[in-house]
Design a protein around this motif. Sequence first.
Motif, PDB file in Angstrom:
ATOM      1  N   MET A   1       0.857  -1.174   0.000  1.00 27.40           N
ATOM      2  CA  MET A   1       0.000   0.000   0.000  1.00 27.40           C
ATOM      3  C   MET A   1       0.897   1.228   0.000  1.00 27.40           C
ATOM      4  O   MET A   1       1.885   1.280   0.713  1.00 27.40           O
ATOM      5  CB  MET A   1      -0.885   0.037   1.238  1.00 27.40           C
ATOM      6  N   ASN A   2       0.509   2.177  -0.786  1.00 23.14           N
ATOM      7  CA  ASN A   2       1.261   3.419  -0.846  1.00 23.14           C
ATOM      8  C   ASN A   2       0.396   4.545  -0.312  1.00 23.14           C
ATOM      9  O   ASN A   2      -0.747   4.705  -0.721  1.00 23.14           O
ATOM     10  CB  ASN A   2       1.693   3.706  -2.285  1.00 23.14           C
ATOM     11  N   TYR A   3       0.958   5.293   0.615  1.00 21.99           N
ATOM     12  CA  TYR A   3       0.254   6.421   1.226  1.00 21.99           C
ATOM     13  C   TYR A   3       1.038   7.699   0.956  1.00 21.99           C
ATOM     14  O   TYR A   3       1.411   8.412   1.878  1.00 21.99           O
ATOM     15  CB  TYR A   3       0.104   6.199   2.728  1.00 21.99           C
ATOM     16  N   GLY A   4       1.331   7.961  -0.300  1.00 19.85           N
ATOM     17  CA  GLY A   4       2.099   9.150  -0.651  1.00 19.85           C
ATOM     18  C   GLY A   4       3.554   8.983  -0.258  1.00 19.85           C
ATOM     19  O   GLY A   4       4.311   8.286  -0.923  1.00 19.85           O
ATOM     20  N   ALA A   5       3.933   9.578   0.851  1.00 19.66           N
ATOM     21  CA  ALA A   5       5.319   9.534   1.319  1.00 19.66           C
ATOM     22  C   ALA A   5       5.678   8.199   1.966  1.00 19.66           C
ATOM     23  O   ALA A   5       6.843   7.900   2.165  1.00 19.66           O
ATOM     24  CB  ALA A   5       5.561  10.671   2.308  1.00 19.66           C
ATOM     25  N   ILE A   6       4.669   7.407   2.309  1.00 18.83           N
ATOM     26  CA  ILE A   6       4.887   6.153   3.040  1.00 18.83           C
ATOM     27  C   ILE A   6       4.481   4.966   2.175  1.00 18.83           C
ATOM     28  O   ILE A   6       3.418   4.975   1.559  1.00 18.83           O
ATOM     29  CB  ILE A   6       4.071   6.136   4.343  1.00 18.83           C
ATOM     30  N   ASN A   7       5.333   3.954   2.179  1.00 17.17           N
ATOM     31  CA  ASN A   7       5.025   2.726   1.461  1.00 17.17           C
ATOM     32  C   ASN A   7       5.080   1.555   2.442  1.00 17.17           C
ATOM     33  O   ASN A   7       5.994   1.468   3.261  1.00 17.17           O
ATOM     34  CB  ASN A   7       6.024   2.498   0.330  1.00 17.17           C
ATOM     35  N   ILE A   8       4.089   0.687   2.366  1.00 24.12           N
ATOM     36  CA  ILE A   8       4.049  -0.521   3.188  1.00 24.12           C
ATOM     37  C   ILE A   8       3.860  -1.699   2.247  1.00 24.12           C
ATOM     38  O   ILE A   8       2.828  -1.812   1.580  1.00 24.12           O
ATOM     39  CB  ILE A   8       2.906  -0.472   4.221  1.00 24.12           C
ATOM     40  N   ASP A   9       4.885  -2.547   2.180  1.00 16.81           N
ATOM     41  CA  ASP A   9       4.880  -3.676   1.262  1.00 16.81           C
ATOM     42  C   ASP A   9       5.540  -4.854   1.967  1.00 16.81           C
ATOM     43  O   ASP A   9       6.667  -4.731   2.443  1.00 16.81           O
ATOM     44  CB  ASP A   9       5.673  -3.300   0.006  1.00 16.81           C
ATOM     45  N   LYS A  51      13.066  15.404   0.998  1.00  9.98           N
ATOM     46  CA  LYS A  51      12.655  16.314   2.075  1.00  9.98           C
ATOM     47  C   LYS A  51      11.138  16.459   2.102  1.00  9.98           C
ATOM     48  O   LYS A  51      10.535  16.462   3.178  1.00  9.98           O
ATOM     49  CB  LYS A  51      13.317  17.682   1.908  1.00  9.98           C
ATOM     50  N   GLU A  52      10.523  16.543   0.928  1.00  9.16           N
ATOM     51  CA  GLU A  52       9.067  16.694   0.883  1.00  9.16           C
ATOM     52  C   GLU A  52       8.368  15.495   1.523  1.00  9.16           C
ATOM     53  O   GLU A  52       7.341  15.652   2.172  1.00  9.16           O
ATOM     54  CB  GLU A  52       8.573  16.905  -0.545  1.00  9.16           C
ATOM     55  N   PHE A  53       8.940  14.289   1.382  1.00  9.24           N
ATOM     56  CA  PHE A  53       8.343  13.109   2.004  1.00  9.24           C
ATOM     57  C   PHE A  53       8.494  13.164   3.519  1.00  9.24           C
ATOM     58  O   PHE A  53       7.572  12.806   4.249  1.00  9.24           O
ATOM     59  CB  PHE A  53       8.962  11.830   1.455  1.00  9.24           C
ATOM     60  N   ALA A  54       9.650  13.588   3.998  1.00  7.01           N
ATOM     61  CA  ALA A  54       9.854  13.701   5.448  1.00  7.01           C
ATOM     62  C   ALA A  54       8.868  14.714   6.033  1.00  7.01           C
ATOM     63  O   ALA A  54       8.266  14.463   7.081  1.00  7.01           O
ATOM     64  CB  ALA A  54      11.294  14.107   5.755  1.00  7.01           C
ATOM     65  N   LEU A  55       8.685  15.825   5.350  1.00 12.18           N
ATOM     66  CA  LEU A  55       7.739  16.835   5.827  1.00 12.18           C
ATOM     67  C   LEU A  55       6.305  16.317   5.796  1.00 12.18           C
ATOM     68  O   LEU A  55       5.514  16.600   6.699  1.00 12.18           O
ATOM     69  CB  LEU A  55       7.876  18.118   4.997  1.00 12.18           C
ATOM     70  N   GLN A  56       5.957  15.530   4.758  1.00 15.06           N
ATOM     71  CA  GLN A  56       4.612  14.944   4.689  1.00 15.06           C
ATOM     72  C   GLN A  56       4.374  13.995   5.862  1.00 15.06           C
ATOM     73  O   GLN A  56       3.282  13.992   6.450  1.00 15.06           O
ATOM     74  CB  GLN A  56       4.423  14.185   3.375  1.00 15.06           C
TER      75      GLN A  56
END
Length: 76
Positions: A1-9, A51-56
């Motif tokens: 599952m992808n939640y934008g900045a986070i991926n769980i696989d 950086k944008e992912f860390a901020l998200q």
Amino acid sequence: MNYGAINIDPETMGGTPVFTGTRVPIQALFDYIETGETLDEFLENFPSVKKEFALQVLKMASKTLTTEKSLYENFA
């Protein structure tokens, strides 16, 4: 599952939530902050994390922890 900045696989780090496009666990960011290190220090040590992912991720955590409904649903 992808939640934008986070991926769980399950195939990536056994399903540990990681920054999308990396094998860097989300928990690593919170570990850095917990020990008093800055976001810039984290990003310097994990150059594959955008950086944008860390901020998200920080924004997602903020929304989760500042909304009573979310707190109740997740932690009650």
